[in-house]
Design a protein around this motif. Structure first.
Motif, mmCIF file in Angstrom:
data_model
loop_
_atom_site.group_PDB
_atom_site.id
_atom_site.type_symbol
_atom_site.label_atom_id
_atom_site.label_comp_id
_atom_site.label_asym_id
_atom_site.label_seq_id
_atom_site.Cartn_x
_atom_site.Cartn_y
_atom_site.Cartn_z
ATOM 1 N N ASP A 72 0.857 -1.183 0.000
ATOM 2 C CA ASP A 72 0.000 0.000 0.000
ATOM 3 C C ASP A 72 0.897 1.239 0.000
ATOM 4 N N VAL A 108 0.439 4.774 0.671
ATOM 5 C CA VAL A 108 -0.599 5.605 1.275
ATOM 6 C C VAL A 108 -0.228 7.079 1.108
ATOM 7 N N TYR A 144 3.824 9.903 -0.471
ATOM 8 C CA TYR A 144 3.311 8.571 -0.185
ATOM 9 C C TYR A 144 4.226 7.843 0.802
ATOM 10 N N GLY A 162 0.227 -4.436 2.902
ATOM 11 C CA GLY A 162 -1.217 -4.482 2.752
ATOM 12 C C GLY A 162 -1.699 -5.696 1.982
ATOM 13 N N ALA A 201 -0.907 -1.159 -4.419
ATOM 14 C CA ALA A 201 -2.164 -0.402 -4.335
ATOM 15 C C ALA A 201 -1.819 1.004 -3.858
ATOM 16 N N VAL A 203 -3.283 4.422 -2.243
ATOM 17 C CA VAL A 203 -4.423 4.744 -1.380
ATOM 18 C C VAL A 203 -4.342 6.207 -0.968
ATOM 19 N N ARG A 247 -11.302 6.181 2.005
ATOM 20 C CA ARG A 247 -10.188 5.916 1.103
ATOM 21 C C ARG A 247 -10.578 5.912 -0.371
ATOM 22 N N PHE A 265 -8.797 4.049 -3.927
ATOM 23 C CA PHE A 265 -7.809 3.040 -4.287
ATOM 24 C C PHE A 265 -7.493 3.058 -5.784
ATOM 25 N N THR A 284 -8.117 2.227 6.440
ATOM 26 C CA THR A 284 -7.524 1.130 5.675
ATOM 27 C C THR A 284 -7.278 -0.066 6.595
#
Length: 319
Positions: free
Chosen positions: A12, A14, A28, A33, A89, A91, A99, A101, A252
């Motif tokens: 992930d 994020v 990020y 995840g 992914a 997010v 969230r 995606f 998440t």
């Protein structure tokens, strides 16, 4: 009893620019995840026997994920390393923790299980089917179905979380619903959000929506309602378990930790003649504590508590 989780393990990324969205986000943070991996990590950290069945790439991200999941006491004997990239992914988060995606698929869709592995995995187990990507096709889809079918044949407890992601099924909702229906017919437990309940059952009334799943053979339906708690439908009898007062920072993995905590409790308790009817409300209340702790911190796995931390947690029950 052991728990087996099958599906994607991924990175992930994020976005830490709150409310920027994936279009405008710049910064990020890398996190472990993948819904089944999150569930397995939750179960392992709480202290139950759990195995993850997944595939990662032969790259630094795959190595990171495998080492990370081991730290949560998850058996990785069935995690394959394949000559391709690991799945990502991306997010983004809003102020309320909700969230957005976007997926870049890699190794997860090439997971391939042998007959011998399936027989070993379904030896006295709870099998959790909670992959967001497993219904998209590829080797993962075939292995997912073969494991589920073997689990049903051998009398395993089967839990199914559809994990609908609009980014994966945009304009293909009917296809998603058709694929899910086969798994509902195999499952003993189904976990859905209130939005998923409407999408999958075509019912806006929750009691009627739950009955759709019961008519397919599901014993327990868990409908997560966000800050309102969780509706339990056990063979048509409904109970609302209220949520705990929290300040959500990142949702998440909230649903994954919730069902992971329920499965942890089930793995430690015999189903009995009435399939957890007397215990399920307590299991859900416990899972609400776990999920609440996860929502209060960024990162689906990094936020997972130990059993001692859950038992020591202080919460205010919403009225």
């Amino acid at each position: 009893m052991k728990v087996v989780c099958i599906g994607e393990m991924l990175i992930d990324f994020v976005c830490t620019d709150t409310n920027a969205g994936l279009v405008n986000g710049v910064n990020y943070v890398k996190k472990s995840g993948g819904a089944p991996a999150n569930v397995a990590a939750c179960i392992g950290k709480l202290g139950a026997d759990v195995s993850l069945v997944a595939a990662v790439g032969n790259d630094p991200y795959g190595q990171y994920l495998t080492e990370e999941i081991k730290a949560y006491h998850v058996n990785t004997d069935f995690v394959s390393t394949l000559p391709m990239s690991t799945t990502f992914a991306f997010v983004s988060l809003a102020d309320n923790g909700e969230r957005e995606f976007a997926f870049n698929r890699g190794a997860d869709e090439q997971l391939c299980l042998s007959d011998a592995a399936i027989e070993q995995l379904t030896d006295d187990a709870i099998v959790h089917l909670g992959s967001a990507t497993a219904l998209l096709g590829g080797e993962l889809s075939a292995s997912y179905l073969r494991l589920a079918t073997a689990a049903k044949r051998k009398g395993n407890i089967i839990c199914f979380d559809p994990n609908f992601r609009i980014g994966l099924w945009q304009n293909r909702e009917e296809e998603f619903k058709a694929k899910c229906e086969h798994y509902f017919a195999l499952a003993d437990i189904v976990k859905v959000s209130d939005d998923e309940l409407v999408l999958l059952s075509n019912e806006t009334d929750m009691q009627k929506g739950c009955q759709y799943f019961h008519d397919l053979g599901v014993k327990i339906v868990l409908v997560t309602l966000g800050p309102k708690g969780c509706l339990i439908s056990h063979l048509g009898q409904q109970t609302l378990v209220p949520a705990y007062e929290i300040t959500a920072i990142d949702t998440t993995g909230a649903g994954d930790s919730f069902i992971g905590a329920v499965l942890f409790k089930m793995s430690k308790t015999a189903a009995g003649d009435h399939f957890y009817r007397e215990q399920i409300a307590d299991f859900v209340a416990f899972a609400g504590k776990v999920s609440g702790l996860v929502c209060a911190t960024i990162g689906a796995m990094a936020a997972l508590p130990t059993l001692a931390e859950v038992e020591a947690g202080t919460f205010i029950v919403k009225k």
